[in-house]
Design an enzyme around this catalytic site. Structure first.
Site, PDB file in Angstrom:
ATOM      1  N   LYS A  50       4.978   4.638   3.943  1.00  0.00           N
ATOM      2  CA  LYS A  50       5.325   6.168   2.915  1.00  0.00           C
ATOM      3  C   LYS A  50       3.804   6.653   1.985  1.00  0.00           C
ATOM      4  O   LYS A  50       3.290   7.702   1.761  1.00  0.00           O
ATOM      5  CB  LYS A  50       5.633   5.301   1.331  1.00  0.00           C
ATOM      6  N   ASN A  51       3.228   5.493   1.916  1.00  0.00           N
ATOM      7  CA  ASN A  51       1.957   6.073   0.936  1.00  0.00           C
ATOM      8  C   ASN A  51       1.100   6.840   1.681  1.00  0.00           C
ATOM      9  O   ASN A  51       0.228   7.691   1.182  1.00  0.00           O
ATOM     10  CB  ASN A  51       0.919   4.706  -0.081  1.00  0.00           C
ATOM     11  N   CYS A 146       7.136   6.399 -10.621  1.00  0.00           N
ATOM     12  CA  CYS A 146       7.469   5.352 -11.368  1.00  0.00           C
ATOM     13  C   CYS A 146       7.061   5.338 -13.120  1.00  0.00           C
ATOM     14  O   CYS A 146       5.924   5.975 -13.488  1.00  0.00           O
ATOM     15  CB  CYS A 146       6.925   4.271 -11.304  1.00  0.00           C
ATOM     16  N   ARG A 151      -0.367   7.723 -16.336  1.00  0.00           N
ATOM     17  CA  ARG A 151      -0.748   8.416 -14.387  1.00  0.00           C
ATOM     18  C   ARG A 151      -1.091   9.365 -14.486  1.00  0.00           C
ATOM     19  O   ARG A 151      -0.361  10.366 -14.281  1.00  0.00           O
ATOM     20  CB  ARG A 151       0.674   8.265 -13.678  1.00  0.00           C
ATOM     21  N   ASP A 340       0.693  -3.199  -6.105  1.00  0.00           N
ATOM     22  CA  ASP A 340       1.906  -2.841  -5.364  1.00  0.00           C
ATOM     23  C   ASP A 340       2.339  -3.608  -4.940  1.00  0.00           C
ATOM     24  O   ASP A 340       3.763  -3.493  -4.392  1.00  0.00           O
ATOM     25  CB  ASP A 340       1.984  -1.848  -4.385  1.00  0.00           C
ATOM     26  N   ARG A 432      13.191   4.715  -2.443  1.00  0.00           N
ATOM     27  CA  ARG A 432      11.809   5.896  -1.973  1.00  0.00           C
ATOM     28  C   ARG A 432      10.756   4.723  -1.489  1.00  0.00           C
ATOM     29  O   ARG A 432      10.251   5.945  -0.716  1.00  0.00           O
ATOM     30  CB  ARG A 432      11.539   6.546  -3.693  1.00  0.00           C
TER      31      ARG A 432
HETATM   32  C1  UD1 Z   1      -1.691   5.360  -5.354  1.00  0.00           C
HETATM   33  C2  UD1 Z   1      -0.036   4.636  -4.766  1.00  0.00           C
HETATM   34  C3  UD1 Z   1       0.656   3.498  -5.341  1.00  0.00           C
HETATM   35  C4  UD1 Z   1      -0.428   2.513  -5.991  1.00  0.00           C
HETATM   36  C5  UD1 Z   1      -1.960   3.036  -6.313  1.00  0.00           C
HETATM   37  C6  UD1 Z   1      -2.982   2.022  -6.502  1.00  0.00           C
HETATM   38  C7  UD1 Z   1       0.543   6.484  -3.217  1.00  0.00           C
HETATM   39  C8  UD1 Z   1       1.395   7.624  -2.983  1.00  0.00           C
HETATM   40  N1  UD1 Z   1       0.732   6.090  -4.385  1.00  0.00           N
HETATM   41  O1  UD1 Z   1      -1.016   5.918  -6.664  1.00  0.00           O
HETATM   42  O2  UD1 Z   1       2.270   3.656  -5.046  1.00  0.00           O
HETATM   43  O3  UD1 Z   1       0.326   1.866  -6.855  1.00  0.00           O
HETATM   44  O4  UD1 Z   1      -2.078   4.358  -5.021  1.00  0.00           O
HETATM   45  O5  UD1 Z   1      -2.658   1.662  -5.560  1.00  0.00           O
HETATM   46  O6  UD1 Z   1       0.187   6.389  -2.811  1.00  0.00           O
HETATM   47  N2  UD1 Z   1      -5.859   7.370 -12.606  1.00  0.00           N
HETATM   48  C9  UD1 Z   1      -6.399   8.444 -14.078  1.00  0.00           C
HETATM   49  N3  UD1 Z   1      -6.388   9.532 -13.768  1.00  0.00           N
HETATM   50  C10 UD1 Z   1      -6.069  10.580 -12.786  1.00  0.00           C
HETATM   51  C11 UD1 Z   1      -6.054   9.332 -10.998  1.00  0.00           C
HETATM   52  C12 UD1 Z   1      -5.715   8.077 -11.608  1.00  0.00           C
HETATM   53  O7  UD1 Z   1      -6.967   7.539 -15.087  1.00  0.00           O
HETATM   54  O8  UD1 Z   1      -6.167  11.936 -12.690  1.00  0.00           O
HETATM   55  C13 UD1 Z   1      -5.238   5.741 -13.374  1.00  0.00           C
HETATM   56  C14 UD1 Z   1      -4.208   5.640 -12.662  1.00  0.00           C
HETATM   57  O9  UD1 Z   1      -3.731   5.988 -14.204  1.00  0.00           O
HETATM   58  C15 UD1 Z   1      -3.659   5.021 -12.657  1.00  0.00           C
HETATM   59  C16 UD1 Z   1      -5.235   4.190 -11.779  1.00  0.00           C
HETATM   60  O10 UD1 Z   1      -6.431   4.940 -12.037  1.00  0.00           O
HETATM   61  O11 UD1 Z   1      -4.189   3.863 -13.841  1.00  0.00           O
HETATM   62  C17 UD1 Z   1      -5.065   4.100 -10.376  1.00  0.00           C
HETATM   63  O12 UD1 Z   1      -3.737   4.961 -10.034  1.00  0.00           O
HETATM   64  P1  UD1 Z   1      -4.280   6.021  -8.339  1.00  0.00           P
HETATM   65  O13 UD1 Z   1      -5.199   4.954  -7.408  1.00  0.00           O
HETATM   66  O14 UD1 Z   1      -4.547   7.381  -8.646  1.00  0.00           O
HETATM   67  O15 UD1 Z   1      -2.615   6.271  -7.771  1.00  0.00           O
HETATM   68  P2  UD1 Z   1      -1.796   6.825  -7.136  1.00  0.00           P
HETATM   69  O16 UD1 Z   1      -2.411   7.895  -6.135  1.00  0.00           O
HETATM   70  O17 UD1 Z   1      -1.238   8.047  -8.096  1.00  0.00           O
END
Ligand code: UD1
Length: 453
Positions: A50-51, A146, A151, A340, A432
C-alpha cells in the site's frame, strides 16, 4: 489451541473479493467477527505494498505518457488515490482482477486537489510534488488520515520552498486550511529534513526529478517504499542516486516518459501475518515477501522465542507456547522497528511472559489500541510515549473498535488468540490497508467472518 487441519494457501484476494471492495467499504456498520483459539497453519501470500503504490500512482502525473503499475492491491486507499488523479485530469483504469493500473495524464486539468478525497487520506499529499513540478501550481487541503498524531506537512513545504516554490497557507470558506504552492520552474537545492519523513522524501524526490539542476536530500527516509519509488522514477528517465541511504541525489531532467513497474510486496502486511502466526501459536509460511524488509520484526520476534526461518523465498513463523518470553520494542524510522507494526506486536506481547516496554518515537498518539486491547483483558499501561505490557494475559473476546488502520489489525489478531468471540467495528480503517484480511486468515484456518449490515 487447536491446530488447523484444513486446506490452506490463498495467495491473493480473488477477483470477487476485489470487485466487492467498493460495496463493502461503503458500509460503515461492517464488522469483523473472530472466534479465537485456533492455531494458524498453512501458507499465505502477501499483496503489493500500500505505502509503495500510493506514491507510485502520484508519480504518474509527472509524465504525459502512459504508465502501467502492476501487483496493485485492492484497497480503499488505492481507490481514493485513483479518484484523486482522475479529478486532476488523469485517465486511470484499475483492472482489479489483474491487479494492474494504467494511467495517462496527457493534460492536467486543474491544480486544485479535490478536498473531500484528500482529507480522507493523508498519503494524498504526495501528489503535491508531482503537480507542482508538472504544472507549476498545486493547491491542497491540509491532509487527513489515521488519527495517530498531528502529522504536519512542514517538511514537505520546506522542501518545495527550497526548490523555489512560493507557498501560502490559507483558509477556505469553511475555515479549513489549505496550502497553495506556485513556481515558474523548480530549481535544484540542498534540503535537510529535520526528521527522516517518508512522505516528504518522496514528495521532494518527485518534484526534484523535473527541477533544473541538482538536488540533495539530507537525512532522507530509507524505507523500501522510497527505494521502490526511486526505481520507478528512474524507469521514467529520472536521474536519482542514493535511494535507500540517508542522502539522495537527484539531477533534474527536462521531461519524464512512461514506464511499467511491479510494486514491492507489503512488508507491513507480511509483518502482520508474522504476528498473527505468533499470537495464535501457529506455524505459517508467509509467501511473496522480501525477508530483508522485515529484519527488525524477525529479530524482535526471535528475541521472544518465536522461530523464524527463510523458506523458498518466504518466511516460516513457528510459535511454541513453552518458549515464549518478553522483549522491549522501540519504533524508529527504517531500518529501525516499524511504527506500523507496533500495535500488532503489542497485542502479541500481552500474551507472553512479561513485562515488556513498548516505546513509540515516530507518532505522538499511537497507543489508542491500548484501551481496546485492555477491553480484551490485556494488561497494558499507557504512559504517554511508552506502554508497559504486563504480559501473561488470557485474552477474552470483546466488542472493540478499530481506532486506526494498524490498531484494527492488532485487534483482529488479538481476537485469534482470545477465548470466545471478538467483534471489531469501524473496519473501514482496515479496508484502507489490508487486502482480503478475512479470506487470508480463513485460509490459514481462522474462524473469522466479515459482517456487512
Ligand atoms: C508513512 C507511511 C505510514 C508510516 C509512516 C512512518 C505511507 C502512505 N504512510 O507515513 O504508514 O506510519 O510513514 O513510517 O507511506 N512529520 C513532520 N513534518 C512533516 C512530515 C512528517 O513533523 O512534514 C512527522 C510526522 O508527524 C510523524 C513523523 O514525521 O511524527 C513520520 O512521518 P512520515 O515519515 O512523514 O510519515 P508518512 O509519510 O505520513
Amino acid at each position: 489451541m487447536r491446530p488447523f487441519q484444513g486446506s490452506v494457501g490463498a495467495c491473493r484476494a480473488d477477483g470477487n473479493g476485489q470487485q466487492n471492495l467498493k460495496v463493502k467499504n461503503n458500509m460503515s456498520q461492517s464488522r469483523i467477527v473472530v472466534e479465537g483459539g485456533i492455531s494458524l497453519a498453512g501458507k499465505v501470500g502477501i499483496s503489493g505494498s500500500k505505502n509503495a503504490v500510493l506514491p507510485l500512482l502520484a508519480a504518474t502525473v509527472l509524465t504525459d505518457a502512459p504508465c502501467l503499475v502492476s501487483s496493485v492491491p485492492g484497497l480503499k486507499d488505492v481507490e481514493v488515490m485513483s479518484e484523486i488523479l482522475r479529478n486532476l485530469g488523469s485517465e486511470v483504469h484499475f483492472d482489479a482482477e489483474a491487479g494492474e493500473i494504467r494511467t495517462l495524464a496527457t493534460d492536467i486539468a486543474t491544480s486544485e486537489a479535490p478536498a473531500h478525497l484528500v482529507k480522507s487520506m493523508r498519503a494524498s499529499v504526495v501528489c503535491m510534488g508531482p503537480m507542482l513540478a508538472r504544472t507549476g501550481a498545486a493547491s491542497f487541503p491540509l491532509p487527513g488520515g489515521c488519527a495517530i498524531g498531528e502529522r504536519p506537512i512542514d517538511l514537505h513545504i520546506k522542501g518545495f520552498m527550497a526548490l523555489g516554490a512560493d507557498i501560502e497557507v490559507k483558509s477556505d470558506d469553511s475555515g479549513d486550511g489549505f496550502v497553495e504552492a506556485r513556481c515558474k520552474k523548480l530549481k535544484g537545492a540542498e534540503v535537510y529534513l529535520d526528521f527522516a519523513s517518508v512522505g516528504a522524501t518522496q514528495n521532494i524526490m518527485m518534484a526534484a526529478s523535473l527541477a533544473e539542476g541538482f538536488t540533495i536530500i539530507e537525512n532522507a527516509a530509507q524505507e523500501p517504499e522510497v527505494v521502490d519509488l526511486a526505481n520507478f522514477l528512474r524507469k521514467m528517465g529520472a536521474r536519482i542516486k542514493g535511494a535507500g541511504t540517508d542522502v539522495i541525489k537527484i539531477k533534474g531532467v527536462e521531461k519524464l516518459h512512461g514506464a511499467e513497474h511491479h510494486v514491492i510486496p507489503d512488508r507491513i502486511e507480511a509483518g502482520t501475518y508474522m504476528l498473527a502466526a505468533a499470537i495464535s501459536r501457529g506455524n505459517v509460511l508467509i509467501d511473496n515477501m522480501v525477508p530483508d524488509h522485515v529484519v527488525p520484526i524477525t529479530a524482535k520476534l526471535r528475541e521472544t522465542g518465536v522461530r523464524i526461518s527463510e523458506e523458498n523465498g518466504g518466511v516460516r513463523v513457528k510459535a511454541d507456547e513453552a518458549l515464549l518470553r518478553m522483549t522491549d520494542i522501540k519504533t524508529l524510522p527504517y531500518p529501525g522497528f516499524p511504527t506500523d507494526i507496533q500495535p500488532q506486536f503489542m497485542a502479541f506481547l500481552s500474551t507472553v511472559n512479561g513485562p515488556s516496554a513498548v516505546i513509540e518515537t515516530v507518532f505522538e498518539n499511537r497507543f489508542m489500541h491500548v484501551a481496546e486491547l485492555n477491553k480484551m483483558n490485556a494488561n497494558i499501561i499507557d504512559d504517554g510515549r511508552r506502554a508497559i505490557v504486563k504480559g501473561n494475559a488470557k485474552l477474552k473476546g470483546a466488542k472493540v473498535r478499530a481506532t486506526d488502520l494498524r490498531a484494527g489489525a492488532a485487534l483482529v489478531i488479538a481476537g485469534l488468540a482470545a477465548e470466545g468471540t471478538t467483534e471489531v467495528s469501524d473496519i473501514y480503517h482496515i479496508d484502507r490497508g489490508y487486502e482480503d484480511i478475512v479470506g487470508k486468515l480463513r485460509s490459514l484456518g481462522a474462524s473469522i467472518e466479515r459482517i456487512d449490515t
